[in-house]
Design a protein around this motif. Structure first.
Motif, PDB file in Angstrom:
ATOM      1  N   GLU A 196     -46.135  16.047  26.941  1.00 57.67           N
ATOM      2  CA  GLU A 196     -45.155  16.354  25.898  1.00 57.67           C
ATOM      3  C   GLU A 196     -45.559  15.771  24.551  1.00 57.67           C
ATOM      4  O   GLU A 196     -44.881  15.998  23.553  1.00 57.67           O
ATOM      5  CB  GLU A 196     -43.774  15.841  26.311  1.00 57.67           C
ATOM      6  N   TYR A 250     -49.478  23.120  27.522  1.00 60.36           N
ATOM      7  CA  TYR A 250     -49.314  21.950  26.659  1.00 60.36           C
ATOM      8  C   TYR A 250     -50.358  21.954  25.551  1.00 60.36           C
ATOM      9  O   TYR A 250     -51.463  22.431  25.739  1.00 60.36           O
ATOM     10  CB  TYR A 250     -49.445  20.656  27.467  1.00 60.36           C
ATOM     11  N   GLU A 280     -47.298   9.626  38.001  1.00 55.45           N
ATOM     12  CA  GLU A 280     -46.481   8.843  37.088  1.00 55.45           C
ATOM     13  C   GLU A 280     -46.539   7.372  37.463  1.00 55.45           C
ATOM     14  O   GLU A 280     -46.706   7.023  38.626  1.00 55.45           O
ATOM     15  CB  GLU A 280     -45.033   9.330  37.098  1.00 55.45           C
ATOM     16  N   GLY A 310     -42.773   9.960  31.561  1.00 53.44           N
ATOM     17  CA  GLY A 310     -43.557  11.061  31.030  1.00 53.44           C
ATOM     18  C   GLY A 310     -45.048  10.799  30.945  1.00 53.44           C
ATOM     19  O   GLY A 310     -45.808  11.658  30.519  1.00 53.44           O
ATOM     20  N   THR A 319     -50.106  12.620  28.612  1.00 52.15           N
ATOM     21  CA  THR A 319     -48.800  12.620  27.944  1.00 52.15           C
ATOM     22  C   THR A 319     -48.542  14.061  27.516  1.00 52.15           C
ATOM     23  O   THR A 319     -48.599  14.373  26.321  1.00 52.15           O
ATOM     24  CB  THR A 319     -48.811  11.676  26.725  1.00 52.15           C
TER      25      THR A 319
END
Length: 190
Positions: free
Chosen positions: A47, A105, A148, A25, A45
Motif C-alpha cells: 500500500e 500495486y 506479516e 501491512g 509495503t
C-alpha cells in the motif's frame, strides 16, 4: 536484558536482538541459495510507505535510491530489497516489481502502475559459488515467502541461514568463509 531469546537484549550466546514490534501491512520474505551462499530479503509495503536512505561506502550497489530524496515526485515505496550477489543481485528487484505489478500495486502513472522498489546489495561473490547470484526468480520467490510480522511472540526465523557476507561488514564472529560479518537480519533473528 533477557536471555531466553524471546525479545530484545543480549542472549546468552552474545547475540544482540532487535526490538520486535508489529508493523501492520508490512510483510517480510527471504529466499536463498545454500550452495552459492547468497540470497535476498524483501520488505513489502504494497500500500506504500515512506522511506529514506543513507548510502555510504566506496562502491555502493544500489537501485532506485535516488528517488527517495524528498524533493522528488515519488513519496512512497512498495518494497525494499536487500540482496547478495554484488551488482548482479540488483536483478532480484525485477522479480519483486513483477510480483507487486501482478497484484496491482505501484505508483499510478496514468497508463499503469509502477512498483517502486529500491534496493541495495552486498559483495558476496567470493563466499560461495560466485556464478550463482540472486536474480528476478529469487526476488519473486522471496515475495511469495513474505509473511506479516507477528503481533506477539519471538521474532520470526526467516532468513535464519546467512544470506550475504562481506569481509568489510561489521562482524560478530568468525564465519566458515573467514569473512567477518553477516547480514543484520540473521544477527537479529538467529
Amino acid at each position: 536484558m533477557r536471555e531466553n531469546g524471546d525479545g530484545p537484549g543480549t542472549t546468552s550466546d552474545g547475540v544482540q536482538r532487535a526490538a520486535w514490534f508489529p508493523l501492520p501491512g508490512v510483510r517480510i520474505g527471504h529466499a536463498h541459495d545454500l550452495r552459492a551462499r547468497t540470497g535476498c530479503t524483501v520488505v513489502l509495503t504494497p500500500e506504500g510507505a515512506a522511506a529514506g536512505v543513507d548510502v555510504r561506502g566506496s562502491a555502493p550497489g544500489t537501485r532506485e535510491t535516488d528517488l527517495l530524496d524528498p524533493v522528488n515526485l515519488v513519496q512512497e515505496v512498495h518494497g525494499v530489497l536487500l540482496a547478495g550477489g554484488s551488482a548482479f543481485g540488483l536483478a532480484a528487484a525485477d522479480g519483486v516489481m513483477r510480483y507487486l505489478e501482478e497484484r496491482g500495486y505501484g505508483l499510478d502513472v496514468g497508463v499503469g502502475r509502477v512498483p517502486i522498489v529500491p534496493g541495495a546489495v552486498l559483495f558476496d561473490l567470493a563466499v560461495g559459488d560466485g556464478s550463482r547470484r540472486p536474480d528476478a526468480v529469487m526476488g519473486y520467490a522471496a515475495c511469495e515467502a513474505a509473511r506479516e510480522v507477528p503481533e506477539r511472540g519471538p521474532a520470526p526465523r526467516w532468513g535464519r541461514r546467512w544470506a550475504t557476507c562481506a569481509p568489510w561488514t561489521v562482524g560478530w564472529g568468525q564465519l566458515p568463509c573467514n569473512c567477518q560479518g553477516v547480514s543484520s537480519l540473521r544477527r537479529w533473528w538467529r
